[in-house]
Design a protein around this motif. Structure first.
Motif, short mmCIF file in Angstrom:
data_model
loop_
_atom_site.label_atom_id
_atom_site.label_comp_id
_atom_site.label_asym_id
_atom_site.label_seq_id
_atom_site.Cartn_x
_atom_site.Cartn_y
_atom_site.Cartn_z
N SER A 7 -24.61 -40.30 -36.52
CA SER A 7 -23.76 -39.24 -37.06
C SER A 7 -22.29 -39.58 -36.92
O SER A 7 -21.48 -39.28 -37.81
CB SER A 7 -24.07 -37.90 -36.36
OG SER A 7 -23.64 -37.92 -35.01
N TYR A 33 -19.53 -40.46 -40.03
CA TYR A 33 -18.37 -39.60 -40.21
C TYR A 33 -17.05 -40.37 -40.25
O TYR A 33 -15.97 -39.78 -40.22
CB TYR A 33 -18.32 -38.51 -39.14
CG TYR A 33 -18.30 -37.15 -39.79
CD1 TYR A 33 -17.15 -36.37 -39.81
CD2 TYR A 33 -19.43 -36.67 -40.43
CE1 TYR A 33 -17.12 -35.14 -40.43
CE2 TYR A 33 -19.42 -35.44 -41.06
CZ TYR A 33 -18.26 -34.69 -41.06
OH TYR A 33 -18.24 -33.48 -41.70
N ALA A 90 -21.89 -45.10 -44.78
CA ALA A 90 -20.55 -44.50 -44.88
C ALA A 90 -19.76 -45.12 -46.03
O ALA A 90 -19.08 -44.41 -46.78
CB ALA A 90 -19.80 -44.70 -43.56
N THR A 150 -16.65 -29.93 -40.26
CA THR A 150 -16.49 -31.01 -39.28
C THR A 150 -17.39 -30.80 -38.07
O THR A 150 -17.60 -31.74 -37.28
CB THR A 150 -15.02 -31.10 -38.83
OG1 THR A 150 -14.19 -31.13 -39.99
CG2 THR A 150 -14.76 -32.36 -38.04
N GLU A 163 -20.46 -30.58 -38.16
CA GLU A 163 -21.76 -31.19 -38.47
C GLU A 163 -22.18 -32.25 -37.45
O GLU A 163 -23.29 -32.18 -36.89
CB GLU A 163 -21.76 -31.77 -39.88
CG GLU A 163 -23.05 -32.46 -40.27
CD GLU A 163 -22.92 -33.20 -41.58
OE1 GLU A 163 -23.60 -34.23 -41.73
OE2 GLU A 163 -22.15 -32.76 -42.46
N PRO A 164 -21.35 -33.29 -37.18
CA PRO A 164 -21.78 -34.29 -36.20
C PRO A 164 -21.93 -33.73 -34.79
O PRO A 164 -22.73 -34.23 -34.01
CB PRO A 164 -20.69 -35.37 -36.27
CG PRO A 164 -19.51 -34.67 -36.84
CD PRO A 164 -20.04 -33.65 -37.78
N LEU A 200 -13.32 -37.38 -35.06
CA LEU A 200 -13.25 -36.03 -35.61
C LEU A 200 -11.81 -35.54 -35.71
O LEU A 200 -11.46 -34.81 -36.65
CB LEU A 200 -14.09 -35.08 -34.76
CG LEU A 200 -15.59 -35.35 -34.76
CD1 LEU A 200 -16.32 -34.29 -33.95
CD2 LEU A 200 -16.14 -35.40 -36.17
N VAL A 229 -10.46 -36.97 -38.83
CA VAL A 229 -10.98 -36.25 -40.00
C VAL A 229 -10.18 -34.97 -40.24
O VAL A 229 -9.81 -34.64 -41.36
CB VAL A 229 -12.48 -35.92 -39.81
CG1 VAL A 229 -12.98 -34.99 -40.91
CG2 VAL A 229 -13.31 -37.21 -39.81
N SER A 234 -24.06 -35.57 -45.58
CA SER A 234 -24.30 -36.88 -45.01
C SER A 234 -25.27 -37.73 -45.79
O SER A 234 -25.06 -38.90 -45.97
CB SER A 234 -24.79 -36.73 -43.60
OG SER A 234 -23.91 -35.96 -42.86
#
Length: 307
Positions: A100, A104, A161, A250, A252-253, A280, A283, A306
């Motif tokens: 994950s 990302y 990715a 964000t 999500e992971p 993160l 991001v 994803s």
């Protein structure tokens, strides 16, 4: 309305975050990567077509040009199928939490590509964000134990990715022309066709090897981590706007890492946690900086998330 929209976006992120968990559980119950991909997208495409019919929106597909329909199906059959294939092949080899974090890195990859293509310019915020991603990825990989770090799995995760980043950039034009649900349906349909054919041709399609529990996990993967996740994202997006929706997604992971810890007892080292935090943060910096930019808005294709 804003509170409801935020909850819907968080629910979508949680549903997408559970995808790797459902995948791991399905692998434990006899699923191969080929079976998982074919069944997941077959179920998802069927459910999305049902949603279109129930909403009376099936006519939007007939109203599209043949070129747009072909492009949407091609995005699914080629780009999204390849990305999902890399993702779940990687999931067979490395921990869900590590995967994950690797995946990302895609917002940073999109930024680099957008700058190279002349769609964006390189400024201080983007340089800082790219530096954070680089440092974070280094910590994530350096902190992995020998049992968690498998070379091919890491390569496949980073490959997912890169493919996803290319897919987002290529889909940007058509995503402006097609209704969100229609595009998601056509993309999933194209992916279902190519992945089913590819899995059968390579001898990876073995639905008979699945246990009853395995079928259940695949249904969860399609219903919760695909259809419900997409539906909640777009419902939340309409209420809170693209900037808030991007930031809320964000988590999500974080959901994947938490669930992997609870279900599989996966543990990230302190260095990996620090690296994940840097990724993160980068991001968030990129998404906040792109608020007024063309690539800032979550596109229907990106809402597939994803994998």
């Amino acid at each position: 309305m804003a509170r409801t929209g935020s909850l819907l976006c968080l629910g979508s992120a949680a549903a997408f975050g559970a995808m790797a968990i459902f995948g791991k559980l399905a692998f434990d119950e006899g699923a191969t990567a080929g079976t998982l991909l074919a069944v997941r997208f077959g179920f998802a495409a069927t459910m999305l077509w049902c949603v279109l019919l129930l909403r009376g929106a099936a006519g939007t597909v007939r109203a599209l040009s043949r070129r747009d329909v072909a492009m949407a199906l091609g995005l699914g059959a080629c780009g999204y199928a390849l990305q999902a294939g890399c993702y779940f092949l990687a999931l067979e080899r490395i921990d869900a939490s590590l995967l994950s974090l690797l995946l990302y890195t895609f917002p940073a990859i999109v930024t680099v590509a957008a700058v190279a293509l002349g769609r964006e310019r390189l400024d201080r915020s983007r340089v800082v964000a790219l530096g954070l991603v680089s440092a974070g990825l280094t910590l994530v990989l350096a902190g992995a134990g020998t049992g968690a770090l498998e070379g091919l799995g890491v390569a496949l995760g980073l490959g997912a990715a890169f493919v996803y980043s290319t897919y987002i950039l290529v889909s940007d034009g058509i995503a402006q022309r097609l209704p969100a649900l229609t595009l998601a349906t056509l993309v999933c349909t194209g992916a279902a066709i190519s992945l089913t054919a590819g899995s059968a041709a390579t001898g990876q399609l073995h639905p008979g090897a699945l246990t009853a529990a395995g079928w259940g996990w695949l249904v969860c993967l399609a219903a919760i981590s695909t259809v419900a996740a997409i539906a909640m994202f777009f419902a939340g997006l309409s209420r809170v706007g693209p900037t808030s929706a991007s930031i809320l997604s964000t988590v999500e992971p974080l959901v994947t890492v938490a669930l992997a810890s609870a279900v599989f007892a996966e543990r990230l080292s302190a260095g990996q946690l620090a690296g994940g935090a840097l990724v993160l943060t980068a991001v968030l910096v990129l998404r906040a900086h792109r608020t007024a930019g063309r690539l800032a808005k979550p596109r229907p294709a990106e809402a597939l998330a994803s994998a």
